[in-house]
Every structure is written in C-alpha cells, then in structure tokens.
Design a protein around this motif. Structure first.
Motif, mmCIF file in Angstrom:
data_model
loop_
_atom_site.group_PDB
_atom_site.id
_atom_site.type_symbol
_atom_site.label_atom_id
_atom_site.label_comp_id
_atom_site.label_asym_id
_atom_site.label_seq_id
_atom_site.Cartn_x
_atom_site.Cartn_y
_atom_site.Cartn_z
ATOM 1 N N LEU A 179 0.861 -1.180 0.000
ATOM 2 C CA LEU A 179 0.000 0.000 0.000
ATOM 3 C C LEU A 179 0.899 1.233 0.000
ATOM 4 O O LEU A 179 1.567 1.525 0.996
ATOM 5 N N ASP A 180 0.938 1.923 -1.144
ATOM 6 C CA ASP A 180 1.855 3.046 -1.348
ATOM 7 C C ASP A 180 1.266 4.324 -0.755
ATOM 8 O O ASP A 180 0.047 4.440 -0.606
ATOM 9 N N ASP A 181 2.133 5.262 -0.419
ATOM 10 C CA ASP A 181 1.708 6.574 0.103
ATOM 11 C C ASP A 181 0.783 6.407 1.296
ATOM 12 O O ASP A 181 -0.191 7.156 1.458
ATOM 13 N N PHE A 182 1.103 5.443 2.139
ATOM 14 C CA PHE A 182 0.222 5.115 3.253
ATOM 15 C C PHE A 182 0.055 6.302 4.196
ATOM 16 O O PHE A 182 1.018 6.973 4.547
ATOM 17 N N ALA A 236 9.726 2.943 4.820
ATOM 18 C CA ALA A 236 9.619 4.405 4.903
ATOM 19 C C ALA A 236 10.202 4.996 3.632
ATOM 20 O O ALA A 236 11.326 4.659 3.252
ATOM 21 N N GLU A 237 9.430 5.844 2.946
ATOM 22 C CA GLU A 237 9.952 6.462 1.715
ATOM 23 C C GLU A 237 10.381 7.900 1.986
ATOM 24 O O GLU A 237 9.944 8.519 2.952
ATOM 25 N N GLY A 238 11.299 8.391 1.170
ATOM 26 C CA GLY A 238 11.744 9.775 1.302
ATOM 27 C C GLY A 238 12.678 10.030 2.469
ATOM 28 O O GLY A 238 12.709 11.129 3.019
HETATM 29 MG MG MG Z 1 5.171 6.063 -2.433
#
Ligand code: MG
Ligand code: C2E
Ligand code: MG
Ligand code: MG
Length: 280
Positions: A179-182, A236-238
């Motif tokens: 699930l992206d951009d959670f 964790a992205e970014g």
């Molecule tokens: Mg994302």
C-alpha cells in the motif's frame, strides 16, 4: 465585489483553466507517441534494510524525456495516462523493462534482490491482466515472490469491491502487494484487515516532518506498531537524513528508501554500486 470585478476574476480563472486544458492536450498527444519513439526509461531506487544497511530490493520508477517538453514528471503524466487508457501499454512497458533488467541483475548476483513496480488501479481492470503478469514473470525467469506491486491507497479504495478479488488472485500467484503513500488517504486502518497486502509504505510527507513534529513522530510510531501487528513489512519512503533513519530504526521500521541512500539509479549505476554487495 462589483460585477466588473467578478467578471474579471471569472475571465482570469477561465484563462487559467484553458491553459491547463491546453497543457494536458499537449501532454496527451505527446504521450501517445512516446512509446513508439522510445522516450520512456526506467530507473531503480534501492530499498535498504534498516537493521543491516544492506540492499533488499529496488523500486522501478518511470522516466519520460520528450524532445519538446524535456523531462516530464510521472506526477504530471501518469494521471493523463490513466484517463486516456494509455496506462495499460505504458504499464506493461515498465513491467517488461524492469523484469528484464532485474532478472538479469539477479543472475549476476549471489543473492537476488526484490523488485517493486507501481501499478495504477486502472491496470487491474484490463482483461487478462494477471495472465500477462504471470507470463511476463515466467518469461524473465523471476520468482513472483521477489516481485511487489505498489498501489496507491486512495485510488484503490474507490473501486474496492471490484479490485479486492483481483488483488487476491495476485497474491495467490505469489506476488506481493504494497500500500503506497500510506497515511495520505482516508481511514487507512480499516483497510489493513480487508486488503490482501503484505507491505505498507509510509508516505514521504510524514518522514519529512518526523524530526520537527512530535505528532508526526507519534503517528509514524503508531503506523509501524499497527503494521507489525498485521505482520506487514514497513517501508519508509523519502528518507533523506541519518537522523530520520536513526529514529525510524528506533521504531523498528524495516526498510528505508530515499535520497540518504540513493536517488533513483540507471541500471548501469545500480550495477556499479550494488552488483557485488550482500543482501539483508
Ligand atoms: Mg510512495
Ligand atoms: P511513489 O511510488 O510514491 O515513488 C516515490 C517518489 O518519491 C519517486 O518520485 C521518487 O523519486 C521520490 N523520492 C524517493 N526518495 C526521495 C527522497 O528522499 N526525497 C524526495 N524529495 N523524493 C524522493 P517519482 O519518480 O517522481 O515518481 C512519482 C510518482 O509517480 C510515484 O510515487 C508513483 O506514484 C508514480 N509513478 C512513477 N513511476 C510509475 C509507474 O511506472 N507506474 C505508475 N502507475 N506510477 C508511477
Ligand atoms: Mg511507489
Ligand atoms: Mg509517494
């Protein structure tokens, strides 16, 4: 406001909208030719195990360079690709290219890395979509268990009843779902128990504020704990700084992705940096 003022602002907005429409039409016609003219490429951003510091896998990210328009961000052209249906062909290109690249990369490595590919929920509606996925993975001899499809939560929820069984079929075929951009969509938590997912990606906007907002810090800690209770992998992205990474590690977040480690890399750069490294 006077009538004249109202008319003035109406004309102003009208002009803005016309400019946007013109821009979109320009993008759309360029997008139609982009595949044929080989204007797309795929880059790979490493995903690192926080505990060990070793690579776990990569996320494939689409790039578009057009002669007239220059580099166009996927944030700007993916929505147009979705609206026009071009996403089906473009999505298959990303899939074929990244499978070819990473299976080749893995054949030269001792331990294989994983590949994450972004999917638009619209792609799930295409007839025989899953057959095509399975065929593509088979053709490139890459184990479906090494492949994760990232799907943005907000779009998924709009079409939940229709999409859920398709997601389940993907899982039945051994693919992983993320699930992206959670956290950016609505009432995310309830969907964790409904959707057949095995990973969540904490949106970059939260990681951004991790060190400056105690509310955000608490939120991330809670997301990790909840994810853990559903036995999900938490990415964790970014991640851009060592301090963010240390904090995420203290929450026992599993995987980090971001400029602190790498920008999205060309296949050549990925080879140069990671071909001989160990996995986590
Ligand atoms: Mg994302
Ligand atoms: P996403 O899937 O959430 O991808 C993460 C985005 O964050 C990527 O932007 C990546 O370059 C960027 N990023 C990674 N680490 C950092 C960091 O430390 N700092 C900052 N500021 N940014 C970071 P990108 O490549 O521009 O892609 C944007 C979005 O476009 C993606 O968000 C995804 O939703 C969509 N997208 C990209 N490629 C594809 C594709 O092949 N198919 C589909 N359907 N969507 C795609
Ligand atoms: Mg993604
Ligand atoms: Mg994002």
């Amino acid at each position: 406001k006077s009538k004249a003022q109202q008319k003035g602002s109406f004309l102003f907005f009208n002009k803005l909208i016309n400019q946007q429409v013109h821009k979109d039409l320009q993008l759309e016609s360029a997008l139609r030719l982009a595949l044929k003219n080989n204007e797309f490429s795929v880059v790979y951003q490493p995903q690192i195990c926080i505990q060990s510091g070793h690579i776990n896998g990569v996320e494939a990210l689409l790039r578009w360079h057009n002669e007239q328009l220059g580099h166009v961000s996927p944030v700007d052209f993916i929505p147009i690709a979705e609206d026009t249906g071009l996403i089906h062909e473009i999505g298959m290109f990303v899939l074929e290219q990244s499978l070819a690249d990473i299976s080749d990369f893995n054949h030269h490595r001792e331990h294989p890395i994983t590949l994450s590919v972004n999917l638009s929920p619209r792609q799930l509606n295409a007839p025989k979509f899953i057959d095509k996925l399975v065929a593509a993975a088979g053709k490139h001899t890459i184990d479906s268990q090494l492949i994760t499809f990232e799907i943005t939560e907000s779009l998924l929820i709009e079409d939940l009843a229709h999409v859920s069984p398709i997601l389940q079929t993907l899982r039945d075929n051994g693919f992983n779902l993320s699930l992206d951009d959670f956290g950016t969509g609505y009432s995310s938590l309830s969907y964790l128990s409904i959707l057949p997912i095995n990973e969540i990606k904490i949106d970059r906007s939260f990681v951004d504020k991790l060190l400056t907002s105690s509310e955000t810090e608490n939120l991330i800690r809670a997301i990790v704990a909840i994810g853990e209770s559903y036995q999900l992998t938490i990415v964790a992205e970014g991640v851009e700084t060592a301090e963010q990474l240390a904090k995420l590690n203290s929450f026992q977040c599993h995987i980090a992705q971001g400029y602190y480690f790498d920008r999205p890399l060309s296949l050549t750069d990925l080879n140069n940096k990671y071909l001989t490294t160990v996995c986590c």
